[in-house]
Scaffold this motif. Structure first.
Motif, PDB file in Angstrom:
ATOM      1  N   HIS A  38      -9.619  48.113 -14.507  1.00 38.62           N
ATOM      2  CA  HIS A  38      -9.848  48.210 -16.066  1.00 38.62           C
ATOM      3  C   HIS A  38      -7.962  47.703 -16.852  1.00 38.62           C
ATOM      4  CE1 HIS A  38     -12.629  50.622 -14.943  1.00 38.62           C
ATOM      5  NE2 HIS A  38     -12.503  51.187 -14.321  1.00 38.62           N
ATOM      6  N   LEU A  39      -8.229  46.299 -16.727  1.00 32.99           N
ATOM      7  CA  LEU A  39      -6.647  45.855 -16.951  1.00 32.99           C
ATOM      8  C   LEU A  39      -6.866  45.110 -18.474  1.00 32.99           C
ATOM      9  CD1 LEU A  39      -5.581  44.261 -13.920  1.00 32.99           C
ATOM     10  CD2 LEU A  39      -4.953  46.201 -14.960  1.00 32.99           C
ATOM     11  N   LYS A  40      -6.661  44.533 -19.306  1.00 36.17           N
ATOM     12  CA  LYS A  40      -6.853  44.069 -20.065  1.00 36.17           C
ATOM     13  C   LYS A  40      -7.255  42.325 -19.936  1.00 36.17           C
ATOM     14  CE  LYS A  40      -3.329  42.232 -24.125  1.00 36.17           C
ATOM     15  NZ  LYS A  40      -3.250  42.034 -24.674  1.00 36.17           N
ATOM     16  N   ASN A  41      -8.666  42.235 -21.197  1.00 34.95           N
ATOM     17  CA  ASN A  41      -9.117  41.372 -21.115  1.00 34.95           C
ATOM     18  C   ASN A  41      -8.528  39.700 -21.371  1.00 34.95           C
ATOM     19  OD1 ASN A  41     -11.487  42.125 -20.170  1.00 34.95           O
ATOM     20  ND2 ASN A  41     -12.529  42.772 -22.568  1.00 34.95           N
ATOM     21  N   VAL A  42      -8.568  39.060 -20.929  1.00 36.66           N
ATOM     22  CA  VAL A  42      -8.165  38.005 -21.254  1.00 36.66           C
ATOM     23  C   VAL A  42      -8.502  36.507 -20.931  1.00 36.66           C
ATOM     24  CG1 VAL A  42      -6.301  38.811 -19.853  1.00 36.66           C
ATOM     25  CG2 VAL A  42      -7.543  37.238 -17.730  1.00 36.66           C
TER      26      VAL A  42
END
Length: 114
Positions: A38-42
């Motif tokens: 659930h990390l920041k989209n890149v």
């Protein structure tokens, strides 16, 4: 993370061989890791011999200018854009490049070393 740690990562995260299929697999591993944790989209781009062999803009990410700038920074200096950022913060080594709109002095770009 220190400059020395970033340089060590550049050494450790290298490949004996690399091809288009490996680029696809690596790109998918990165996407899966981001989604699973659930990390920041890149935005992701993998370039091999001057060709874009994998590119994916995760939901909410638009445009490729930022990728172009990170790619050019990595290609120009042969180091991760985060290493360039840390070096610039410490020594102002790349201060003139901060004004160059084709480059970007921040993290995110990583060299593909084979």
């Amino acid at each position: 993370m220190t400059k020395e740690e970033v340089l060590q990562l550049e050494k450790e995260l290298s490949f004996q061989e690399f091809n288009n299929h490996a680029a696809y697999q690596l790109g998918q591993i990165i996407v899966d890791h981001i989604e699973k944790n659930h990390l920041k989209n890149v935005r992701i781009r993998i370039v091999l011999d001057g060709d874009i062999v994998f590119q994916y803009l995760m939901d909410g990410k638009k445009g490729v200018i930022w990728l172009d700038r990170k790619q050019k920074t990595v290609e120009k200096y042969g180091h991760s854009s985060y290493y360039i950022y840390l070096e610039n913060e410490e020594n102002k080594t790349y201060q003139d490049d901060e004004k160059d709109e084709s480059l970007v002095i921040c993290g995110g770009g990583f060299p593909l070393i084979i």
